[in-house]
Design an enzyme around this catalytic site. Sequence first.
Site, PDB file in Angstrom:
ATOM      1  N   HIS A  97       7.404 -41.663  -7.237  1.00  0.00           N
ATOM      2  CA  HIS A  97       6.115 -41.863  -6.568  1.00  0.00           C
ATOM      3  C   HIS A  97       5.002 -41.289  -7.431  1.00  0.00           C
ATOM      4  O   HIS A  97       5.094 -40.156  -7.927  1.00  0.00           O
ATOM      5  CB  HIS A  97       6.091 -41.200  -5.197  1.00  0.00           C
ATOM      6  CG  HIS A  97       4.787 -41.379  -4.478  1.00  0.00           C
ATOM      7  ND1 HIS A  97       4.363 -42.603  -4.025  1.00  0.00           N
ATOM      8  CD2 HIS A  97       3.790 -40.498  -4.178  1.00  0.00           C
ATOM      9  CE1 HIS A  97       3.178 -42.472  -3.459  1.00  0.00           C
ATOM     10  NE2 HIS A  97       2.804 -41.213  -3.543  1.00  0.00           N
ATOM     11  N   SER A  98       3.926 -42.061  -7.620  1.00  0.00           N
ATOM     12  CA  SER A  98       2.743 -41.635  -8.361  1.00  0.00           C
ATOM     13  C   SER A  98       3.127 -41.244  -9.795  1.00  0.00           C
ATOM     14  O   SER A  98       3.660 -42.083 -10.527  1.00  0.00           O
ATOM     15  CB  SER A  98       2.045 -40.499  -7.600  1.00  0.00           C
ATOM     16  OG  SER A  98       0.733 -40.296  -8.082  1.00  0.00           O
ATOM     17  N   MET A  99       2.902 -40.011 -10.215  1.00  0.00           N
ATOM     18  CA  MET A  99       3.337 -39.604 -11.549  1.00  0.00           C
ATOM     19  C   MET A  99       4.816 -39.882 -11.737  1.00  0.00           C
ATOM     20  O   MET A  99       5.269 -40.255 -12.829  1.00  0.00           O
ATOM     21  CB  MET A  99       3.058 -38.119 -11.780  1.00  0.00           C
ATOM     22  CG  MET A  99       3.469 -37.633 -13.168  1.00  0.00           C
ATOM     23  SD  MET A  99       3.280 -35.842 -13.426  1.00  0.00           S
ATOM     24  CE  MET A  99       4.773 -35.244 -12.614  1.00  0.00           C
ATOM     25  N   SER A 124       6.389 -46.366  -6.983  1.00  0.00           N
ATOM     26  CA  SER A 124       5.589 -46.253  -5.765  1.00  0.00           C
ATOM     27  C   SER A 124       4.250 -45.590  -6.057  1.00  0.00           C
ATOM     28  O   SER A 124       4.181 -44.589  -6.771  1.00  0.00           O
ATOM     29  CB  SER A 124       6.374 -45.420  -4.734  1.00  0.00           C
ATOM     30  OG  SER A 124       5.568 -45.042  -3.646  1.00  0.00           O
TER      31      SER A 124
END
Length: 254
Positions: A97-99, A124
């Site tokens: 997710h994200s990073m 994500s």
Amino acid sequence: MTVPTNAEYDLWIRRFHQAPDAPVRLLCLPHAGGSASFYFPVSAALSPRIEVLAAQYPGRQDRRAEPSIGTVAELADRIHRVLGAVEDDRPLAIFGHSMGATLGFELARRLEADGRPPAVLFVSGRRGPATHREETVHLRDDDGLVAELKSLSGTNTALLGDEEILRMILPAIRNDYRAIETYRRPEGGPLTGPIVALIGDDDVKSTVEEAKAWAEETSGAFTLRVFPGGHFYLAAHQQAVLAEITDALAAHAS
């Protein structure tokens, strides 16, 4: 180069629920400032059919005394290295997710180079790695960094109001933001395995169009799922996200 030990593996890779008979593994990679425990509910929901693993980055929780790692590439190198410490022939999928999504992409590139591509790469809350925005959150003062965290609702607001805890976690968060904001996609072709991109329709960190750019990163199947919500849409849509993971891994988890 020394071979990593099982102790190093256990330091980096957390397993909340034992699932030795699961036919497939899912390695979860946290967001900037996040920790392995973010994925405890995922592990609880998917085990024992899928064995859920979660990466614990240095500089936080029980690893807070360790120096943080300054680049996405080095973080991917370290996780790639410790994954080789334990013999396991079961398929491995990656969820970031994200990073963690960008880190997952870099890890997938390394695993493909080894001849063992991930079963599925789930990305994500992150735009495709070839897209670029000029972001400098890591250069803000502490108040500016806390304001960013509050705007994304990704960190427990009670923690953000505790000055002592903030002093402990802000260096790791700032380091993570520096790592992801200075990341640039390296040269190289697309992956060959499937990518599933998940995004909130009101995510300030990635538009839906930017998330579609993940399609360029694989010569295999690409799926995009759009959910109502912002950067942490998955908190409100946990069951739907888990269903996406389960469906995508059905061929490996039967």
